[in-house]
Design an enzyme around this catalytic site. Structure first.
Site, PDB file in Angstrom:
ATOM      1  N   ASN A 165       5.718 -26.623  -6.406  1.00  0.00           N
ATOM      2  CA  ASN A 165       5.436 -26.751  -4.979  1.00  0.00           C
ATOM      3  C   ASN A 165       6.203 -25.664  -4.215  1.00  0.00           C
ATOM      4  O   ASN A 165       7.393 -25.446  -4.450  1.00  0.00           O
ATOM      5  CB  ASN A 165       5.862 -28.128  -4.472  1.00  0.00           C
ATOM      6  CG  ASN A 165       5.345 -29.246  -5.345  1.00  0.00           C
ATOM      7  OD1 ASN A 165       4.160 -29.389  -5.563  1.00  0.00           O
ATOM      8  ND2 ASN A 165       6.272 -30.037  -5.874  1.00  0.00           N
ATOM      9  N   HIS A 208      10.643 -20.456 -15.006  1.00  0.00           N
ATOM     10  CA  HIS A 208       9.180 -20.562 -14.975  1.00  0.00           C
ATOM     11  C   HIS A 208       8.693 -20.984 -13.587  1.00  0.00           C
ATOM     12  O   HIS A 208       7.777 -20.373 -13.030  1.00  0.00           O
ATOM     13  CB  HIS A 208       8.722 -21.575 -16.032  1.00  0.00           C
ATOM     14  CG  HIS A 208       7.254 -21.849 -16.016  1.00  0.00           C
ATOM     15  ND1 HIS A 208       6.372 -21.239 -16.885  1.00  0.00           N
ATOM     16  CD2 HIS A 208       6.513 -22.664 -15.241  1.00  0.00           C
ATOM     17  CE1 HIS A 208       5.148 -21.663 -16.625  1.00  0.00           C
ATOM     18  NE2 HIS A 208       5.194 -22.543 -15.644  1.00  0.00           N
ATOM     19  N   GLU A 209       9.307 -22.042 -13.034  1.00  0.00           N
ATOM     20  CA  GLU A 209       8.859 -22.548 -11.741  1.00  0.00           C
ATOM     21  C   GLU A 209       9.154 -21.574 -10.615  1.00  0.00           C
ATOM     22  O   GLU A 209       8.347 -21.420  -9.678  1.00  0.00           O
ATOM     23  CB  GLU A 209       9.492 -23.918 -11.458  1.00  0.00           C
ATOM     24  CG  GLU A 209       9.220 -24.976 -12.510  1.00  0.00           C
ATOM     25  CD  GLU A 209       7.731 -25.154 -12.809  1.00  0.00           C
ATOM     26  OE1 GLU A 209       6.912 -24.994 -11.884  1.00  0.00           O
ATOM     27  OE2 GLU A 209       7.388 -25.461 -13.965  1.00  0.00           O
TER      28      GLU A 209
END
Length: 395
Positions: free
Chosen positions: A356, A388-389
């Site tokens: 998000n 990664h995020e």
């Protein structure tokens, strides 16, 4: 003496009987199938000349359901959302009648690209309030323009759409608004706007309201054009008690107090987001706390249960996040696009993590690292997931 293969007479007899019985069964089944096929053909209604299909009730041919826009899975391109104003009020204590639930209202402003007398917008598992006879209010921006009346409205549950048929067509180049008021279950199904629970250090159960919109569950939180390409800006407001904190994709700009049903509530309103997809929205109401630091003027916060923060389980994530952001800024040659980076460890979360925009959600095991208990493998895994995020914050 030559070797050979011998079968006794009794075994041969059994084989012959078995083969004969099998052939008889196959022939009997074929006869029954042919009879049933002839019977079905005889009972079919005659085709209408030129249509190839049975007539409709009114004597005309009926189009297949997929021919109607509200029976299709993809939205038409006649309307393009520009901005949403969304207010949500989660009840973190169960109501005697409704249990855990949330209520809210939303206004979406959208442009008409092609003339149409049909509005399709996603809505799933929401109970929509009526405005007169219909489940939404239609408005228009700018003076001198008339607003078509809503002729008919209904929820098409199989395609998760609110359908509004208008008395006349919307005008291309004009901006309209659609307002809805709704209520939904704050369920523990790990999708949309949902409920998560945990046991705190004193042994008491605590409830938080959190989100998981990917892939298509923003429509469970509020009616929206819930396709990734239909990007828009968002202003989010959350109602909560004094002992709770509200966070979202952007930083808050206002906290005000309202008295509702004799109780005091805080209303936290957040800055407008950049243009973004609905599946990247996030908003959370909880009693969590955080560790923080700044990296290149970007606020970094690691949110978790109070006990986890007090035990420094968020320190490792905090220490590596700034370094990773700086690395990606150099690698992409593009600055981090938001004013802050929140990361939160949730007790109940379906995915390993979710990117998000500005508020990344994680399983506790994917973000927290306990130096007293965690292994080197846990440490490496936390670093990989965070990197990664954070990479997704650019794309």
């Amino acid at each position: 003496m030559g070797k050979g293969f011998f079968i006794s007479k009794s075994l041969l007899g059994v084989g012959v009987v078995f083969v004969a019985a099998s052939l008889a069964t196959i022939i009997a089944l074929a006869v029954v199938y042919a009879q049933e096929k002839d019977r079905n053909l005889a009972s079919d209604p005659p085709a209408v000349p030129g249509t190839g299909s049975p007539p409709g009730v009114d004597g005309t041919s009926s189009p297949p359901p997929a021919a109607n826009p509200w029976n299709k899975l993809r939205l038409p391109q006649d309307l393009v959302p520009e901005h949403y104003e969304v207010s949500l009020w989660p009840r973190l204590s169960p109501d005697p009648q409704n249990g855990f639930y949330f209520s809210g209202n939303s206004t979406v402003f959208f442009d008409c690209v092609r003339a149409t007398d049909l509005i399709l917008i996603h809505s799933h598992k929401l109970s929509l309030s009526l405005f007169g006879e219909h489940q939404a209010q239609l408005g228009v921006l700018g003076g001198g323009h008339t607003v078509p009346n809503i002729h008919k409205s209904w929820l098409q549950n199989d395609t998760q759409l609110l359908v509004l048929q208008l008395s006349s067509k919307l005008s291309p180049g004009q901006t309209y608004s659609l307002h809805t008021s709704f209520q939904g279950a704050l369920a523990d199904d790990l999708s949309g706007f949902y409920r998560s629970e945990y046991i705190n250090a004193t042994g008491h159960s605590r409830v938080i309201a959190t989100t998981q919109m990917q892939p298509t569950d923003a429509r469970k939180a509020f009616p929206c054009f819930d396709e990734p390409a239909m990007k828009a800006t968002f202003n989010i407001s959350l109602y909560h008690k004094q002992e709770h904190t509200a966070i979202s994709n952007m930083l808050p700009i206002e906290n005000r107090t309202e008295i509702l049903n004799g109780e005091e509530w805080i209303v936290t309103t957040f800055n407008q987001t950049p243009k973004m997809s609905t599946y990247l929205l996030a908003f959370i109401v909880s009693d969590f706390t955080f560790d923080y630091e700044y990296a290149n003027n970007t606020l970094i916060r690691i949110w978790a249960r109070r006990q986890a923060i007090e035990e420094d389980q968020g320190k490792y994530a905090l220490n590596v996040t700034g370094k990773i952001l700086l690395f990606f800024e150099d690698y992409y040659k593009i600055g981090y696009p938001l004013p802050k980076s929140d990361q939160i460890a949730l007790p109940d979360f379906n995915a390993g993590a979710m990117e998000n925009w500005g508020l990344i959600t994680y399983r506790e095991t994917a973000l927290l690292y306990d130096p007293k208990m965690s292994s080197a493998g846990n440490k490496e895994r936390v670093l990989q997931v965070i990197a990664h995020e954070l990479a997704h914050q650019w794309f």
